[in-house]
Design a protein around this motif. Structure first.
Motif, mmCIF file in Angstrom:
data_model
loop_
_atom_site.group_PDB
_atom_site.id
_atom_site.type_symbol
_atom_site.label_atom_id
_atom_site.label_comp_id
_atom_site.label_asym_id
_atom_site.label_seq_id
_atom_site.Cartn_x
_atom_site.Cartn_y
_atom_site.Cartn_z
ATOM 1 N N THR A 73 40.161 46.775 48.133
ATOM 2 C CA THR A 73 40.440 46.487 46.721
ATOM 3 C C THR A 73 39.904 47.615 45.838
ATOM 4 N N THR A 77 38.379 44.802 40.467
ATOM 5 C CA THR A 77 38.740 43.490 41.005
ATOM 6 C C THR A 77 37.521 42.710 41.479
ATOM 7 N N LYS A 80 36.282 39.491 39.824
ATOM 8 C CA LYS A 80 37.182 38.343 39.974
ATOM 9 C C LYS A 80 36.854 37.534 41.229
ATOM 10 N N GLN A 85 38.879 30.316 43.066
ATOM 11 C CA GLN A 85 40.229 29.807 42.828
ATOM 12 C C GLN A 85 41.244 30.942 42.708
ATOM 13 N N GLN A 86 40.748 32.152 42.354
ATOM 14 C CA GLN A 86 41.646 33.293 42.137
ATOM 15 C C GLN A 86 41.987 34.047 43.419
ATOM 16 N N THR A 88 43.582 33.463 46.242
ATOM 17 C CA THR A 88 44.969 33.422 46.719
ATOM 18 C C THR A 88 45.879 34.253 45.836
ATOM 19 N N SER A 89 45.721 34.119 44.504
ATOM 20 C CA SER A 89 46.584 34.885 43.596
ATOM 21 C C SER A 89 46.285 36.381 43.681
ATOM 22 N N LEU A 90 45.026 36.754 43.921
ATOM 23 C CA LEU A 90 44.669 38.174 44.073
ATOM 24 C C LEU A 90 45.311 38.756 45.329
ATOM 25 N N ARG A 92 48.075 37.524 46.801
ATOM 26 C CA ARG A 92 49.528 37.545 46.567
ATOM 27 C C ARG A 92 49.946 38.731 45.704
ATOM 28 N N SER A 93 49.140 39.038 44.696
ATOM 29 C CA SER A 93 49.499 40.127 43.774
ATOM 30 C C SER A 93 49.237 41.507 44.377
ATOM 31 N N GLU A 95 46.257 42.845 44.728
ATOM 32 C CA GLU A 95 44.991 43.401 44.239
ATOM 33 C C GLU A 95 43.921 43.344 45.315
ATOM 34 N N GLN A 106 36.168 34.027 51.682
ATOM 35 C CA GLN A 106 36.166 32.775 50.926
ATOM 36 C C GLN A 106 34.746 32.226 50.784
#
Length: 201
Positions: A73, A77, A80, A85-86, A88-90, A92-93, A95, A106
């Protein structure tokens, strides 16, 4: 940027203070005992290797053995990761790239999330308890004021765009426009159908 032993030692000290002094974090720490997490940051030439044990966390820049999990990364980042909670979105994006056991990152994220960041605790050894508490409270007041000011400015800008400057449409105007577009689309479809019938004759 090359990692010096001074940087890794400073990071190790800060993380141990944050994660290993609080007894309430013991259960979260236990899940990471014996695990190795490697952080490869684009801005650094060497990785940061976090080796978790019962008593402490070691931060190394040179590690020959395998790692349970490697995270690739950028420096921006890292903060974050405090919000599990972020994750998965990190990922996916793009980042955050994770190689190996996802549970390690995790669990690390959960541990950081549970740790309370109290600046006074870290300042106290250098400037004393009372001064550290005063500095911490002043900093918190400044941060609250800044957040309030940013929120007020965002509200003002939103109102200015929709009401005063008429740059952005209001919610009702947007709904009306959407209905008009749908009606126009239906009319065009009907006209196309009639033209097709006439051409067929």
């Amino acid at each position: 940027m090359r990692l010096t032993p001074l940087i890794t030692a400073g990071l190790e000290t800060a993380l141990n203070r944050m994660l290993y002094r609080d007894r309430s974090l013991k259960a979260a720490r236990q899940r990471l005992v014996g695990q190795v997490l490697t952080l490869r940051l684009e801005e650094l030439s060497h990785p940061l290797v976090l080796v978790f044990s019962e008593q402490q966390l070691d931060v190394l820049s040179d590690w020959q053995d395998s790692s349970d999990c490697t995270v690739i990364t950028q420096l921006k980042t890292l903060p974050k990761l405090r919000d599990r909670q972020q994750l998965t979105s990190l990922i996916r994006s793009g980042e955050l790239q994770v190689e190996g056991d996802l549970q390690v990152v995790q669990r690390f994220s959960a541990l950081i999330d549970l740790a309370e960041l109290d600046p006074a605790e870290y300042l106290a050894p250098w400037i004393g308890d009372i001064a550290a508490q005063g500095v911490s409270q002043a900093a918190q007041r400044v941060v609250r004021r800044l957040r309030g000011e940013v929120s007020r400015r965002q509200d003002y800008l939103g109102q200015a765009l929709t009401e005063e400057w008429r740059v952005a449409p209001g919610a009702l105007e947007l709904a009306w426009f959407s209905e008009e577009v749908d009606a126009m689309e239906r009319s065009l479809d009907a006209l196309n159908a009639r033209l097709a019938q006439l051409e067929a004759k």
